[in-house]
Design a protein around this motif. Structure first.
Motif, PDB file in Angstrom:
ATOM      1  N   TYR A  86      19.766  37.691 -65.159  1.00 11.67           N
ATOM      2  CA  TYR A  86      20.825  36.731 -64.836  1.00 11.67           C
ATOM      3  C   TYR A  86      21.574  36.333 -66.104  1.00 11.67           C
ATOM      4  CZ  TYR A  86      17.046  33.623 -66.347  1.00 11.67           C
ATOM      5  OH  TYR A  86      16.030  33.032 -67.054  1.00 11.67           O
ATOM      6  N   PRO A  87      22.860  35.975 -65.967  1.00 12.94           N
ATOM      7  CA  PRO A  87      23.637  35.489 -67.114  1.00 12.94           C
ATOM      8  C   PRO A  87      23.147  34.107 -67.544  1.00 12.94           C
ATOM      9  CG  PRO A  87      25.068  36.228 -65.322  1.00 12.94           C
ATOM     10  CD  PRO A  87      23.691  36.129 -64.761  1.00 12.94           C
ATOM     11  N   ALA A  88      23.545  33.707 -68.747  1.00 12.45           N
ATOM     12  CA  ALA A  88      23.073  32.435 -69.323  1.00 12.45           C
ATOM     13  C   ALA A  88      23.420  31.234 -68.448  1.00 12.45           C
ATOM     14  CB  ALA A  88      23.663  32.258 -70.716  1.00 12.45           C
ATOM     15  N   GLU A  89      24.563  31.279 -67.765  1.00  7.94           N
ATOM     16  CA  GLU A  89      24.977  30.126 -66.960  1.00  7.94           C
ATOM     17  C   GLU A  89      24.096  29.911 -65.731  1.00  7.94           C
ATOM     18  OE1 GLU A  89      28.050  33.455 -65.993  1.00  7.94           O
ATOM     19  OE2 GLU A  89      26.841  32.773 -67.704  1.00  7.94           O
ATOM     20  N   PHE A  90      23.222  30.866 -65.437  1.00  8.56           N
ATOM     21  CA  PHE A  90      22.321  30.695 -64.301  1.00  8.56           C
ATOM     22  C   PHE A  90      20.901  30.325 -64.745  1.00  8.56           C
ATOM     23  CE2 PHE A  90      25.839  32.962 -62.534  1.00  8.56           C
ATOM     24  CZ  PHE A  90      25.965  32.419 -61.263  1.00  8.56           C
ATOM     25  N   LYS A  91      20.779  29.913 -65.991  1.00  7.41           N
ATOM     26  CA  LYS A  91      19.479  29.436 -66.481  1.00  7.41           C
ATOM     27  C   LYS A  91      19.319  27.975 -66.034  1.00  7.41           C
ATOM     28  CE  LYS A  91      18.679  28.991 -70.961  1.00  7.41           C
ATOM     29  NZ  LYS A  91      18.425  29.360 -72.362  1.00  7.41           N
ATOM     30  N   LYS A  92      19.101  27.822 -64.740  1.00  8.08           N
ATOM     31  CA  LYS A  92      19.055  26.491 -64.135  1.00  8.08           C
ATOM     32  C   LYS A  92      17.734  25.794 -64.401  1.00  8.08           C
ATOM     33  CE  LYS A  92      19.547  24.123 -59.682  1.00  8.08           C
ATOM     34  NZ  LYS A  92      19.909  24.263 -58.251  1.00  8.08           N
ATOM     35  N   PHE A  93      16.640  26.550 -64.373  1.00  7.02           N
ATOM     36  CA  PHE A  93      15.312  25.969 -64.542  1.00  7.02           C
ATOM     37  C   PHE A  93      14.753  26.352 -65.910  1.00  7.02           C
ATOM     38  CE2 PHE A  93      15.852  26.951 -59.973  1.00  7.02           C
ATOM     39  CZ  PHE A  93      15.873  25.651 -59.494  1.00  7.02           C
ATOM     40  N   THR A  94      14.296  25.385 -66.647  1.00  5.06           N
ATOM     41  CA  THR A  94      13.746  25.593 -67.985  1.00  5.06           C
ATOM     42  C   THR A  94      12.434  24.814 -68.117  1.00  5.06           C
ATOM     43  OG1 THR A  94      15.053  23.744 -68.828  1.00  5.06           O
ATOM     44  CG2 THR A  94      16.008  25.936 -69.056  1.00  5.06           C
ATOM     45  N   PRO A  95      11.584  25.177 -69.077  1.00  2.79           N
ATOM     46  CA  PRO A  95      11.689  26.295 -70.032  1.00  2.79           C
ATOM     47  C   PRO A  95      11.487  27.633 -69.325  1.00  2.79           C
ATOM     48  CG  PRO A  95       9.530  25.306 -70.183  1.00  2.79           C
ATOM     49  CD  PRO A  95      10.306  24.440 -69.237  1.00  2.79           C
ATOM     50  N   ILE A  96      11.879  28.709 -69.996  1.00  2.00           N
ATOM     51  CA  ILE A  96      11.757  30.026 -69.383  1.00  2.00           C
ATOM     52  C   ILE A  96      10.866  30.938 -70.229  1.00  2.00           C
ATOM     53  CG2 ILE A  96      14.029  29.834 -68.314  1.00  2.00           C
ATOM     54  CD1 ILE A  96      15.071  31.826 -70.416  1.00  2.00           C
TER      55      ILE A  96
ATOM     56  N   THR B 228      16.289  34.059 -61.333  1.00  2.00           N
ATOM     57  CA  THR B 228      16.778  35.314 -60.747  1.00  2.00           C
ATOM     58  C   THR B 228      17.160  35.121 -59.282  1.00  2.00           C
ATOM     59  OG1 THR B 228      14.609  36.154 -59.973  1.00  2.00           O
ATOM     60  CG2 THR B 228      15.214  36.596 -62.266  1.00  2.00           C
ATOM     61  N   ILE B 229      16.431  34.237 -58.598  1.00  2.00           N
ATOM     62  CA  ILE B 229      16.750  33.959 -57.195  1.00  2.00           C
ATOM     63  C   ILE B 229      18.066  33.188 -57.093  1.00  2.00           C
ATOM     64  CG2 ILE B 229      15.954  32.847 -55.070  1.00  2.00           C
ATOM     65  CD1 ILE B 229      14.304  35.282 -55.912  1.00  2.00           C
ATOM     66  N   VAL B 230      18.272  32.252 -58.022  1.00  2.00           N
ATOM     67  CA  VAL B 230      19.541  31.508 -58.050  1.00  2.00           C
ATOM     68  C   VAL B 230      20.713  32.475 -58.246  1.00  2.00           C
ATOM     69  CG1 VAL B 230      20.904  29.783 -59.309  1.00  2.00           C
ATOM     70  CG2 VAL B 230      18.475  29.384 -58.882  1.00  2.00           C
ATOM     71  N   TYR B 231      20.511  33.479 -59.091  1.00  2.00           N
ATOM     72  CA  TYR B 231      21.577  34.457 -59.327  1.00  2.00           C
ATOM     73  C   TYR B 231      21.802  35.339 -58.099  1.00  2.00           C
ATOM     74  CZ  TYR B 231      24.501  37.841 -61.815  1.00  2.00           C
ATOM     75  OH  TYR B 231      25.537  38.647 -62.218  1.00  2.00           O
ATOM     76  N   THR B 232      20.729  35.737 -57.439  1.00  2.00           N
ATOM     77  CA  THR B 232      20.868  36.487 -56.186  1.00  2.00           C
ATOM     78  C   THR B 232      21.605  35.653 -55.153  1.00  2.00           C
ATOM     79  OG1 THR B 232      18.974  37.978 -56.458  1.00  2.00           O
ATOM     80  CG2 THR B 232      19.551  37.384 -54.210  1.00  2.00           C
ATOM     81  N   ASP B 233      21.308  34.354 -55.102  1.00  2.00           N
ATOM     82  CA  ASP B 233      22.026  33.435 -54.214  1.00  2.00           C
ATOM     83  C   ASP B 233      23.523  33.500 -54.489  1.00  2.00           C
ATOM     84  OD1 ASP B 233      21.941  30.788 -52.459  1.00  2.00           O
ATOM     85  OD2 ASP B 233      23.147  30.309 -54.234  1.00  2.00           O
ATOM     86  N   HIS B 234      23.888  33.516 -55.771  1.00  2.00           N
ATOM     87  CA  HIS B 234      25.304  33.593 -56.156  1.00  2.00           C
ATOM     88  C   HIS B 234      25.916  34.935 -55.751  1.00  2.00           C
ATOM     89  CE1 HIS B 234      28.958  33.287 -58.532  1.00  2.00           C
ATOM     90  NE2 HIS B 234      28.641  34.430 -59.132  1.00  2.00           N
ATOM     91  N   ILE B 235      25.182  36.020 -55.937  1.00  2.00           N
ATOM     92  CA  ILE B 235      25.685  37.352 -55.582  1.00  2.00           C
ATOM     93  C   ILE B 235      25.947  37.437 -54.086  1.00  2.00           C
ATOM     94  CG2 ILE B 235      25.109  39.810 -55.483  1.00  2.00           C
ATOM     95  CD1 ILE B 235      25.840  38.760 -58.284  1.00  2.00           C
ATOM     96  N   LEU B 236      25.037  36.913 -53.288  1.00  2.00           N
ATOM     97  CA  LEU B 236      25.202  36.953 -51.838  1.00  2.00           C
ATOM     98  C   LEU B 236      26.362  36.063 -51.389  1.00  2.00           C
ATOM     99  CD1 LEU B 236      21.460  36.860 -50.700  1.00  2.00           C
ATOM    100  CD2 LEU B 236      22.961  38.849 -50.920  1.00  2.00           C
ATOM    101  N   ALA B 237      26.467  34.866 -51.967  1.00  2.76           N
ATOM    102  CA  ALA B 237      27.576  33.963 -51.631  1.00  2.76           C
ATOM    103  C   ALA B 237      28.912  34.579 -52.040  1.00  2.76           C
ATOM    104  CB  ALA B 237      27.378  32.612 -52.304  1.00  2.76           C
ATOM    105  N   SER B 238      28.930  35.280 -53.189  1.00  3.43           N
ATOM    106  CA  SER B 238      30.163  35.933 -53.647  1.00  3.43           C
ATOM    107  C   SER B 238      30.551  37.079 -52.723  1.00  3.43           C
ATOM    108  CB  SER B 238      29.981  36.453 -55.081  1.00  3.43           C
ATOM    109  OG  SER B 238      29.718  35.393 -55.978  1.00  3.43           O
ATOM    110  N   THR B 239      29.556  37.801 -52.219  1.00  5.01           N
ATOM    111  CA  THR B 239      29.821  38.874 -51.259  1.00  5.01           C
ATOM    112  C   THR B 239      30.453  38.307 -49.996  1.00  5.01           C
ATOM    113  OG1 THR B 239      27.921  40.130 -52.109  1.00  5.01           O
ATOM    114  CG2 THR B 239      28.780  40.752 -49.942  1.00  5.01           C
ATOM    115  N   ILE B 240      29.895  37.212 -49.514  1.00  2.00           N
ATOM    116  CA  ILE B 240      30.439  36.555 -48.319  1.00  2.00           C
ATOM    117  C   ILE B 240      31.872  36.074 -48.573  1.00  2.00           C
ATOM    118  CG2 ILE B 240      30.217  34.506 -46.853  1.00  2.00           C
ATOM    119  CD1 ILE B 240      27.160  34.875 -47.072  1.00  2.00           C
ATOM    120  N   ASP B 241      32.085  35.473 -49.733  1.00  2.00           N
ATOM    121  CA  ASP B 241      33.425  34.977 -50.072  1.00  2.00           C
ATOM    122  C   ASP B 241      34.434  36.124 -50.112  1.00  2.00           C
ATOM    123  OD1 ASP B 241      35.184  32.761 -51.047  1.00  2.00           O
ATOM    124  OD2 ASP B 241      35.288  34.040 -52.830  1.00  2.00           O
TER     125      ASP B 241
END
Length: 549
Positions: free
Chosen positions: A400-410, A431-444
């Protein structure tokens, strides 16, 4: 160095050399096996220590027996070095990550790509190889096998083989009441014994490859055709997203306490929270879910040379496209006309680092592909498969890109077994948060298209992240934990998909029902209005809603 070794070689009889090698192969590198068999025995205290010691003697005697049969003066060192290398490299994953070296794991390794393989390398792995490969090989280089007459060699071999058999027989007889139930109920233990696991599983894999090679293609669903509903005014698009290593228990849509689905939770989707996979690794699950065979009847050999879901849909008149950000489609898309590998396209390299790409590349590739279609005058129905890199381990922090580092520490290493457990979970959750974004982007993206569209997502299998000392995936299905088999699955329809309202209304009553990847094949055929004799209505998730559509 070579001169020093030559001057300081230690001369040993062949039998003693084989005995030392056998003890090494049976010893330190099999600590995980001894720990597990100790826990499974009914003994306590000194009795348990004795049981484990006898197990070591049994395994050493077995390896000694085999080496005495195979090793001769000129072949002993090369063969022993190969076994030491094989044992050292594979035993790291067994001892440190809880991986069982089965035929399926050998297949997984054979079908993976270089970048996924490199993700398995770490400093602890190299240190382990130094201790279990380099040092033993150096020691072996100092050993020299004494020349003996052929008669003496044969007599020694015969006598030692008899002794080895006697030792094995005595050990098995002494603790048969323990060994019989343990290995009957826990057959996966043999996949933890190095190098026996590699030799046995590797041989099985090679035999299977030869067995399945060059077999003629078996046609399937030759009568497939599309029945266009009266309400369908123009062709439609279904995007099928095949996830990677995502487990349902880390989806907040499925009740996880951390918000890992911030974007999907705001969308009008159908989420199914009780879905199981066909296998515990991509090389099994992906061919299985596209084969049309339910898991209990799945025949990998037949699936390898029989037409599957994509062939049938293409025959029915759909344009089928596979867009891949993983290590290929495992044979399921071999005969389709459009295969897109954006990670090999210079236009998308912003998503890539040394050939390994994040899943945003799929959105860009899908966007560009849709631009090639004349949406206002679309003539052909579309089935588009997106194959994610998803949450593939052990290098979760790369997914995932840096902007999806929602939960820390990693956990910023692929040496995940030494990470703090919460840090490891945080990294996986990102990684799940990023998959969430990929799926939402596909829908959009699909929302922007003027034609009716739908998206179906399901993961290929789950993942262990340290639970019961297991990491990664690939555990034999019979004993696999739910972390590796309980997968996320969800469905979305655009507003102009004619049956949308009725499907949502009906399937909302079945979101808690037990589904599996067995349902993918008939459900996709149902969604796409493809009729064929190989369609099994009982497994179609939409079949209970047909009367309402």
């Amino acid at each position: 160095m070579l001169a020093f070794i030559s001057k300081n070689k230690i001369s040993l009889p062949l039998a003693l050399f084989n005995g030392l090698v056998a003890c090494w192969l049976a010893g330190f590198t099999n600590l995980s096996f001894y720990r597990n068999i100790s826990q499974l025995s009914s003994y306590q205290g000194m009795s348990n220590y004795l049981f484990v010691f006898v197990t070591f003697i049994l395994l050493s005697s077995f390896y000694f027996f085999v080496l005495q049969l195979l090793n001769w003066r000129r072949t002993a060192k090369p063969l022993s070095i190969i076994l030491v290398i094989m044992t050292g490299m594979t035993s790291y994953f067994v001892n440190q990550l809880g991986v069982e070296v089965s035929t399926a794991q050998i297949e997984n390794v054979a079908q993976t790509d270089l970048h996924e393989t490199l993700d398995l390398l770490s400093f602890p792995f190299l240190l382990w190889c130094l201790l279990t490969v380099v040092l033993p090989v150096v020691v072996l280089s100092f050993l020299q096998i004494q020349p003996q007459s052929f008669k003496k060699v044969i007599l020694t071999k015969v006598a030692s083989l008899v002794v080895a058999l006697a030792v094995m027989g005595g050990g098995l007889f002494s603790f048969y009441s323990q060994y019989a139930p343990i290995f009957r109920e826990h057959r996966q233990l043999k996949a933890q014994i190095s190098p026996m696991n590699v030799l046995s599983s590797g041989t099985s894999y090679i035999r299977k490859q030869f067995k399945h090679a060059n077999k003629p293609l078996v046609a399937y669903g030759q009568d497939a055709h599309v029945v266009i509903p009266a309400t369908q005014r123009q062709p439609k698009i279904l995007v099928l997203v095949v996830g990677e290593t995502a487990r349902a228990q880390n989806f907040s849509l499925d009740g996880y306490s951390k918000n890992t689905n911030p974007e999907l939770s705001k969308l009008d989707i159908l989420n199914f929270n009780n879905v199981s996979s066909c296998g515990t690794q991509t090389s099994v699950s992906v061919p299985c879910m596209f084969s049309g065979m339910p898991r209990k009847d799945y025949d990998e050999g037949l699936a390898s040379h029989r037409e599957g879901l994509l062939d049938i849909v293409q025959r029915a008149g759909y344009q089928v496209t596979w867009i891949d950000n993983n290590s290929g489609c495992k044979g399921t898309c071999t005969r389709i006309k459009n295969y897109i590998s954006p990670k090999d396209d210079p236009r998308y390299q912003k998503w890539c680092d040394h050939g390994e790409c994040r899943d945003g590349i799929l959105i860009d590739a899908l966007t560009d592909y849709l631009k090639t279609l004349d949406m206002k005058n679309l003539k052909q129905n579309q089935l588009i498969v997106l194959h994610q890199m998803g949450s593939h381990g052990p290098a979760y922090y790369k997914r995932y890109p840096a902007e999806f580092k929602k939960f820390t520490p990693i956990c910023e290493t692929n040496n995940i077994q030494n990470c703090d457990h919460q840090a490891l979970i945080n990294t996986y959750d990102n990684t799940i948060v990023y998959t969430d974004h990929i799926l939402a982007s596909t829908i959009d993206l699909l929302k922007q298209q003027p034609v009716a569209s739908s998206m179906l997502y399901l993961s290929d299998h789950g993942e262990s992240t340290g639970e019961s000392s297991l990491y990664l995936h690939g555990t034999p299905y019979m004993v696999a934990p739910k972390e590796q088999t309980h997968i996320p699955m969800l469905l979305w329809f655009s507003q102009n998909w004619s049956e949308r309202h009725h499907i949502y209304q009906c399937l909302s009553h079945y979101k808690d029902s037990a589904w599996s990847q067995d349902n993918l094949f008939p459900t996709v055929l149902g969604l796409l209005n493809v009729q064929t004799q190989v369609y099994d209505q009982k497994l179609d998730m939409l079949s209970s809603c047909k009367g309402q559509i």
